[in-house]
Motif scaffolding. Structure first.
Motif, short mmCIF file in Angstrom:
data_model
loop_
_atom_site.label_atom_id
_atom_site.label_comp_id
_atom_site.label_asym_id
_atom_site.label_seq_id
_atom_site.Cartn_x
_atom_site.Cartn_y
_atom_site.Cartn_z
N ASN A 14 0.84 -1.20 0.00
CA ASN A 14 0.00 0.00 0.00
C ASN A 14 0.87 1.25 0.00
N GLY A 15 1.69 1.36 -1.04
CA GLY A 15 2.61 2.49 -1.13
C GLY A 15 2.39 3.29 -2.39
N ARG A 16 2.73 4.58 -2.33
CA ARG A 16 2.67 5.46 -3.50
C ARG A 16 4.01 6.18 -3.61
N ALA A 17 4.67 6.03 -4.74
CA ALA A 17 5.93 6.73 -4.96
C ALA A 17 5.65 8.09 -5.58
N VAL A 18 5.82 9.14 -4.81
CA VAL A 18 5.45 10.49 -5.26
C VAL A 18 6.49 11.49 -4.75
N ASP A 19 6.86 12.45 -5.61
CA ASP A 19 7.66 13.58 -5.14
C ASP A 19 6.69 14.65 -4.67
N LEU A 20 6.59 14.82 -3.37
CA LEU A 20 5.57 15.71 -2.78
C LEU A 20 5.92 17.19 -2.90
N THR A 21 7.10 17.51 -3.44
CA THR A 21 7.37 18.93 -3.69
C THR A 21 6.54 19.42 -4.88
N ASP A 22 6.04 18.48 -5.69
CA ASP A 22 5.16 18.85 -6.80
C ASP A 22 3.73 18.93 -6.27
N GLY A 23 3.20 20.13 -6.21
CA GLY A 23 1.88 20.35 -5.61
C GLY A 23 0.78 19.55 -6.29
N ARG A 24 0.87 19.42 -7.63
CA ARG A 24 -0.20 18.67 -8.33
C ARG A 24 -0.14 17.19 -8.01
N ASP A 25 1.08 16.66 -7.92
CA ASP A 25 1.23 15.23 -7.58
C ASP A 25 0.78 14.99 -6.13
N ALA A 26 1.10 15.93 -5.25
CA ALA A 26 0.68 15.79 -3.84
C ALA A 26 -0.85 15.78 -3.77
N ALA A 27 -1.47 16.71 -4.51
CA ALA A 27 -2.94 16.79 -4.50
C ALA A 27 -3.55 15.51 -5.07
N ALA A 28 -2.93 15.00 -6.15
CA ALA A 28 -3.49 13.80 -6.80
C ALA A 28 -3.42 12.59 -5.87
N VAL A 29 -2.29 12.42 -5.18
CA VAL A 29 -2.18 11.22 -4.34
C VAL A 29 -3.12 11.32 -3.14
N MET A 30 -3.28 12.51 -2.56
CA MET A 30 -4.20 12.65 -1.42
C MET A 30 -5.66 12.46 -1.89
N ALA A 31 -5.98 12.97 -3.08
CA ALA A 31 -7.35 12.81 -3.60
C ALA A 31 -7.66 11.34 -3.85
N GLU A 32 -6.65 10.60 -4.25
CA GLU A 32 -6.87 9.18 -4.51
C GLU A 32 -6.98 8.39 -3.20
N VAL A 33 -6.11 8.68 -2.24
CA VAL A 33 -6.05 7.88 -1.00
C VAL A 33 -7.15 8.30 -0.02
N LYS A 34 -7.49 9.58 0.00
CA LYS A 34 -8.49 10.13 0.93
C LYS A 34 -8.26 9.69 2.37
N PRO A 35 -7.11 10.00 2.94
CA PRO A 35 -6.83 9.57 4.32
C PRO A 35 -7.64 10.39 5.31
N GLU A 36 -7.98 9.77 6.41
CA GLU A 36 -8.66 10.51 7.47
C GLU A 36 -7.65 11.34 8.27
N ALA A 37 -6.43 10.80 8.39
CA ALA A 37 -5.35 11.53 9.07
C ALA A 37 -4.07 11.40 8.26
N VAL A 38 -3.21 12.42 8.36
CA VAL A 38 -1.92 12.40 7.67
C VAL A 38 -0.82 12.71 8.68
N ILE A 39 0.21 11.89 8.65
CA ILE A 39 1.41 12.15 9.45
C ILE A 39 2.52 12.49 8.46
#
Ligand SMILES: NC(=O)c1ccc[n+]([C@@H]2O[C@H](COP(=O)([O-])OP(=O)(O)OC[C@H]3O[C@@H](n4cnc5c(N)ncnc54)[C@H](O)[C@@H]3O)[C@@H](O)[C@H]2O)c1
Length: 308
Positions: A41-66
């Motif tokens: 259950n992993g996603r390889a993403v460079d989170l400095t890219d705002g669009r990629d960060a938004a896409a992975v969060m939109a897909e995963v829809k976590p209730e909490a983020v650490i």
């Protein structure tokens, strides 16, 4: 709560945080630039890219983020790059997590925000250090961590208490294999840091077991909606990484701290985690005294062929 996303999940701290959360029954998504083979259950993403960060969060829809992803070592990259990267990471992760519906977001800060080690000298208000004391960052890494704390405060100001944010300052992280002789973040082993106090003096002998931080984060996420919003916590072991009382040792390395160090008798550390205990009932359960079995470092070296 079921779904928690952990950024920086492949790192020294992230690996233990993911393990602790999964052992407690949480559905954890690992987000990192690189995700190990076998992680289901992993996603390889460079989170400095705002669009990629938004896409992975939109897909995963976590209730909490650490949020742990960062350039984690001061001066390990050019100062402007550390500042830009860590600030972008914090802002992207908070913003995209909220947009995707997360109700709780927690970010890693650092005790270095206090400013010890400044080439220009350092004099805290008192010892042990507490969250109430003034941060005085003197490099891009510690400044970036203070900004990450402020990113949490900014989103709390924007969204109010329906969403909960927090930051924590983990003391020098010791991963489980490091008790068995693997190198710690600065390259030396735990035992070397104990044997040569000069090595740990620059961090005022702070440390924490990574699994204890995992327990802290699980507790924090579970209680985030019943404590004040946007709190910052120091998360450290209940003792210093030192064989002698800090009241005796600190003045040898920092004569100017002799007076302030007087209360640090016995095994009192220079960083107080009293707030985490008061608000969350968390206290570190592991210490170098409990974790360093005599033969363990030799065992690790044999198994690793002495190469790490
Ligand atoms: N290790 C310590 O002693 C310590 C002390 C205080 C604070 N912290 C903080 O705790 C957090 C975790 O530290 P660590 O020791 O595990 O660090 P680490 O370097 O071992 O792990 C950081 C992880 O973040 C990932 N990452 C970095 N940039 C990324 C990006 N652009 N996109 C996605 N992932 C990215 C890396 O791939 C790595 O797996 C960091 O925020 C660090 O600043 C660590």
């Amino acid at each position: 709560m079921s779904g928690i996303a952990v950024t920086g999940s492949s790192g020294r701290l992230g690996r233990s945080v993911v393990t602790v959360l999964r052992e407690s029954g949480y559905d954890v998504t690992c987000i990192d630039r690189t995700v190990p083979d076998g992680e289901t259950n992993g996603r390889a993403v460079d989170l400095t890219d705002g669009r990629d960060a938004a896409a992975v969060m939109a897909e995963v829809k976590p209730e909490a983020v650490i949020h742990l992803a960062a350039i984690a070592v001061p001066f390990s990259a050019p100062e402007d790059q550390i500042l830009r990267t860590n600030v972008a990471l914090a802002h992207n992760v908070f913003g995209s997590a909220i947009e995707a519906g997360a109700r709780t977001v927690v970010t890693a800060s650092s005790p270095t925000v206090f400013g010890y080690g400044s080439p220009n000298g350092w004099m805290p208000e008192a010892l042990p250090l507490t969250e109430a004391m003034q941060p005085r960052p003197w490099n891009a890494y510690s400044l970036s961590k203070l900004v990450a704390e402020n990113v949490a405060s900014m989103f709390a100001a924007k969204h109010g208490d329906a969403l909960r944010f927090a930051s924590f300052r983990p003391c020098y992280v010791i991963a489980p294999e490091e008790w068995r002789g693997a190198p710690t973040q600065q390259g030396n082993t735990v035992r070397q840091r104990l044997d040569d106090p000069q090595l740990a003096a620059s961090a005022l002998f702070n440390y924490t077991d990574a699994r204890d931080i995992g327990d802290f984060l699980r507790t924090l996420v579970e209680h985030a909606h019943s404590i004040p919003n946007a709190e910052t916590f120091i998360v450290g072991a209940a003792d210093p990484l030192c064989r002698e009382p800090l009241a005796d040792v600190l003045p040898r390395f920092f004569p100017e701290l002799a007076e302030l160090a007087r209360p640090l008798t016995g095994s009192r550390p220079a960083f107080s985690s009293e707030k985490a205990e008061r608000l969350l009932g968390w206290r570190a359960s592991r210490s170098w005294r409990s974790e360093l079995a005599d033969e363990s470092e030799a065992m690790y070296t044999e198994n690793a062929g002495g190469t790490r």
